[in-house]
Design a protein around this motif. Sequence first.
Motif, PDB file in Angstrom:
ATOM      1  N   VAL A 203       6.841  12.988  96.100  1.00  0.00           N
ATOM      2  CA  VAL A 203       8.127  13.688  96.175  1.00  0.00           C
ATOM      3  C   VAL A 203       8.868  13.569  94.849  1.00  0.00           C
ATOM      4  CG1 VAL A 203      10.368  13.754  97.320  1.00  0.00           C
ATOM      5  CG2 VAL A 203       8.315  13.361  98.670  1.00  0.00           C
ATOM      6  N   CYS A 204       8.857  12.366  94.266  1.00  0.00           N
ATOM      7  CA  CYS A 204       9.505  12.162  92.955  1.00  0.00           C
ATOM      8  C   CYS A 204       8.876  13.055  91.896  1.00  0.00           C
ATOM      9  CB  CYS A 204       9.402  10.702  92.533  1.00  0.00           C
ATOM     10  SG  CYS A 204      10.238   9.539  93.623  1.00  0.00           S
ATOM     11  N   HIS A 205       7.549  13.139  91.919  1.00  0.00           N
ATOM     12  CA  HIS A 205       6.818  13.948  90.946  1.00  0.00           C
ATOM     13  C   HIS A 205       7.210  15.419  91.071  1.00  0.00           C
ATOM     14  CE1 HIS A 205       2.698  14.444  88.760  1.00  0.00           C
ATOM     15  NE2 HIS A 205       3.679  15.062  88.135  1.00  0.00           N
ATOM     16  N   ILE A 206       7.335  15.902  92.309  1.00  0.00           N
ATOM     17  CA  ILE A 206       7.725  17.293  92.547  1.00  0.00           C
ATOM     18  C   ILE A 206       9.104  17.569  91.958  1.00  0.00           C
ATOM     19  CG2 ILE A 206       8.361  18.971  94.324  1.00  0.00           C
ATOM     20  CD1 ILE A 206       6.180  17.690  96.092  1.00  0.00           C
ATOM     21  N   LEU A 207      10.053  16.667  92.202  1.00  0.00           N
ATOM     22  CA  LEU A 207      11.410  16.853  91.688  1.00  0.00           C
ATOM     23  C   LEU A 207      11.429  16.847  90.160  1.00  0.00           C
ATOM     24  CD1 LEU A 207      13.374  14.590  94.202  1.00  0.00           C
ATOM     25  CD2 LEU A 207      13.284  17.097  94.148  1.00  0.00           C
ATOM     26  N   LEU A 208      10.630  15.973  89.553  1.00  0.00           N
ATOM     27  CA  LEU A 208      10.558  15.936  88.091  1.00  0.00           C
ATOM     28  C   LEU A 208       9.939  17.222  87.542  1.00  0.00           C
ATOM     29  CD1 LEU A 208       9.462  12.220  87.603  1.00  0.00           C
ATOM     30  CD2 LEU A 208      11.632  13.224  86.886  1.00  0.00           C
ATOM     31  N   ASN A 209       8.920  17.732  88.221  1.00  0.00           N
ATOM     32  CA  ASN A 209       8.317  19.004  87.802  1.00  0.00           C
ATOM     33  C   ASN A 209       9.333  20.137  87.869  1.00  0.00           C
ATOM     34  OD1 ASN A 209       5.756  18.052  87.213  1.00  0.00           O
ATOM     35  ND2 ASN A 209       4.952  18.431  89.246  1.00  0.00           N
ATOM     36  N   LYS A 210      10.142  20.135  88.922  1.00  0.00           N
ATOM     37  CA  LYS A 210      11.173  21.163  89.056  1.00  0.00           C
ATOM     38  C   LYS A 210      12.200  21.046  87.925  1.00  0.00           C
ATOM     39  CE  LYS A 210      10.936  21.826  94.079  1.00  0.00           C
ATOM     40  NZ  LYS A 210      10.830  23.294  94.105  1.00  0.00           N
ATOM     41  N   GLY A 211      12.530  19.790  87.565  1.00  0.00           N
ATOM     42  CA  GLY A 211      13.459  19.578  86.463  1.00  0.00           C
ATOM     43  C   GLY A 211      12.907  20.093  85.148  1.00  0.00           C
ATOM     44  N   ALA A 212      11.607  19.842  84.909  1.00  0.00           N
ATOM     45  CA  ALA A 212      10.969  20.319  83.687  1.00  0.00           C
ATOM     46  C   ALA A 212      10.963  21.846  83.646  1.00  0.00           C
ATOM     47  CB  ALA A 212       9.544  19.782  83.606  1.00  0.00           C
ATOM     48  N   TYR A 213      10.660  22.450  84.780  1.00  0.00           N
ATOM     49  CA  TYR A 213      10.653  23.917  84.854  1.00  0.00           C
ATOM     50  C   TYR A 213      12.038  24.474  84.556  1.00  0.00           C
ATOM     51  CZ  TYR A 213      10.474  28.597  86.908  1.00  0.00           C
ATOM     52  OH  TYR A 213      10.568  29.957  87.109  1.00  0.00           O
TER      53      TYR A 213
END
Length: 296
Positions: A203-213
């Motif tokens: 879940v943390c990884h998904i949120l970080l990916n969204k932040g990068a996007y």
Amino acid sequence: MMKKRRSSVINIRKSCGNRATVFDLRARINEDVVNEERVVFIKILRSAYHRLIDHGEIEQRGFIVHSLFRSLEFASDAANLGLPLSDWNALLVAFDSFTRPAEHLMFKLFDMKRRLKNKEFNVDFDHDFALVQQRVRLILSFVNAHKWARQVFKEEFSKAGQYDLTVAEKVVMDESDGQVAMADKALLELAEEDVAIVKSHYVCHILLNKGAYYYKKLKKHGLVTEREAGEKLEEIEDEIYHVLKCRKLVHADELNPATKNQRLSLCPTNMATTPLHDDVGEETFKHSIHSSEGEQ
């Protein structure tokens, strides 16, 4: 814990897929209408995997996404022969292919680069946990894609009307149920604590990916400079690295459940649900599925 993790790795290596049964000739189904529905469902699954990429749930490049799409190639070939859906076994075959050692080597090089940068020289690379982590994320992606594809298939592609199914459509949905059941069983064979850790950090990884996007989008529209975006993206990359390396289920600075619930209650109610197709209209989505039928 290490003993349980080794048991997980043994189960992973045992369930590497049966190359002889990716195309099970004894399970041939000759009904043309069933096969047509199966082909449509596989195309929806492909859209589901692209959706996971767009939502930051899987990386755009890497072994996991390669395995998922490779499994659909096997499934499409089998469907063209009139065979039942068997993309879980195909996924195991793809997961156990020659690309996994390459992925492992790349991760070790990435790990070494980060250690040198952060001057962490006494941390051992946990190969067993990395393998379990990959398997858990693979299963979660597979199950989520099937759930979404089933919903779309029932609501938008059923010839019997929304939420109703013809006999042929029911056959395909039963096949999907069987694939998900096998994936769920594989997840239960892994160490429970490791699965909980991977799910939490996933879940943390998904949120970080969204932040990068988001920062890439800001840079594209000129709302932040390239330097500002680059600094933030590098910071997010470091955070992703720590998420992938972390083995803790509970953290000292973690918010307590009451605070989490209080903050969630402040979110707008429309954030609780996600549009089924995001920016893609219903008719556009249907057209994208049907227009490629001639390519099979």
